[in-house]
Scaffold this active site. Structure first.
Site, mmCIF file in Angstrom:
data_model
loop_
_atom_site.group_PDB
_atom_site.id
_atom_site.type_symbol
_atom_site.label_atom_id
_atom_site.label_comp_id
_atom_site.label_asym_id
_atom_site.label_seq_id
_atom_site.Cartn_x
_atom_site.Cartn_y
_atom_site.Cartn_z
ATOM 1 N N HIS A 61 46.928 42.118 43.682
ATOM 2 C CA HIS A 61 46.656 43.170 42.708
ATOM 3 C C HIS A 61 45.978 44.380 43.353
ATOM 4 C CE1 HIS A 61 46.115 39.499 39.890
ATOM 5 N NE2 HIS A 61 47.376 39.887 39.878
ATOM 6 N N LYS A 71 36.579 46.586 46.489
ATOM 7 C CA LYS A 71 36.027 45.338 45.961
ATOM 8 C C LYS A 71 35.195 44.649 47.034
ATOM 9 C CE LYS A 71 40.136 44.432 43.150
ATOM 10 N NZ LYS A 71 41.287 43.516 42.966
ATOM 11 N N TYR A 131 33.414 39.450 42.063
ATOM 12 C CA TYR A 131 33.622 40.620 42.898
ATOM 13 C C TYR A 131 33.122 41.871 42.212
ATOM 14 C CZ TYR A 131 38.136 40.838 40.362
ATOM 15 O OH TYR A 131 39.117 40.860 39.402
ATOM 16 N N ASP A 169 52.098 37.593 37.365
ATOM 17 C CA ASP A 169 52.125 37.687 38.832
ATOM 18 C C ASP A 169 53.455 37.235 39.430
ATOM 19 O OD1 ASP A 169 49.586 38.699 38.756
ATOM 20 O OD2 ASP A 169 48.609 36.946 39.634
#
Length: 186
Positions: A61, A71, A131, A169
């Protein structure tokens, strides 16, 4: 310094100093001054946390500008294989992948700048992942690359017959066809 270069520009592994004694342990999971000293100038504004079972693959992603996200990823419980793909056009490592095991035991973190696709697989029975992001989530900016793209050849360290991948996904484009506005700034 607790930062380890990965061979991909701007992608860093952070290995904090852990102080252990009979009571347990203590470490600074994030210290803005230390990160800034290593050239990481991101200001984090959102924390995300997920819990997954063995075999789950999340990703790959990313978000496009103006909501592109850097991130800082770590495992709070269990073990994951964290994967980043350099999608910055013009980068000397364009299309290269990097993976590292992040676990509650090793306390390592992966600092992923904007311009990378990101995903992870769960290697333990359960894993909780947290994250930090430097941009807010934006559904309109959400993009991705299919986890099993043959050109990336990612070894997720789990048997593919045991992989658990969301419907969303499973229909992401291959790397060659992904939406990619990122340019390497060198």
């Amino acid at each position: 310094m607790p930062f380890i270069e990965t061979g991909i520009p701007d992608l860093l592994v952070f290995e904090p100093t852990v102080f252990e004694d009979s009571r347990g342990f203590f470490f600074e999971a994030y210290n803005q001054k230390m990160f800034n000293g290593a050239g990481v100038e991101n200001v984090f504004i959102q924390d995300n946390q997920s819990r997954s079972t063995y075999g789950v693959i999340r990703g790959l992603h990313y978000q496009t500008p103006p909501f592109a996200q850097a991130k800082l990823v770590r495992a709070l419980t269990g073990t994951i294989l964290d994967v980043a793909v350099d999608i910055r056009k013009g980068s000397p490592t364009f299309g290269k992948t990097f993976s590292v095991e992040l676990s509650a035991d090793n306390k390592k973190q992966l600092m992923i700048p904007a311009g990378f696709a990101h995903g992870f697989s769960v290697l333990s029975e359960i894993a909780e992942v947290m994250y930090k992001c430097d941009q807010f989530y934006s559904k309109a900016s959400e993009q991705g690359i299919i986890y099993n793209d043959p050109s990336l050849n990612i070894d997720w360290k789990i048997p593919m017959e045991k992989a658990i991948v969301s419907d969303k996904d499973q229909v992401l484009p291959v790397f060659a066809n992904c939406v990619n506005p990122f340019e390497y700034k060198g």
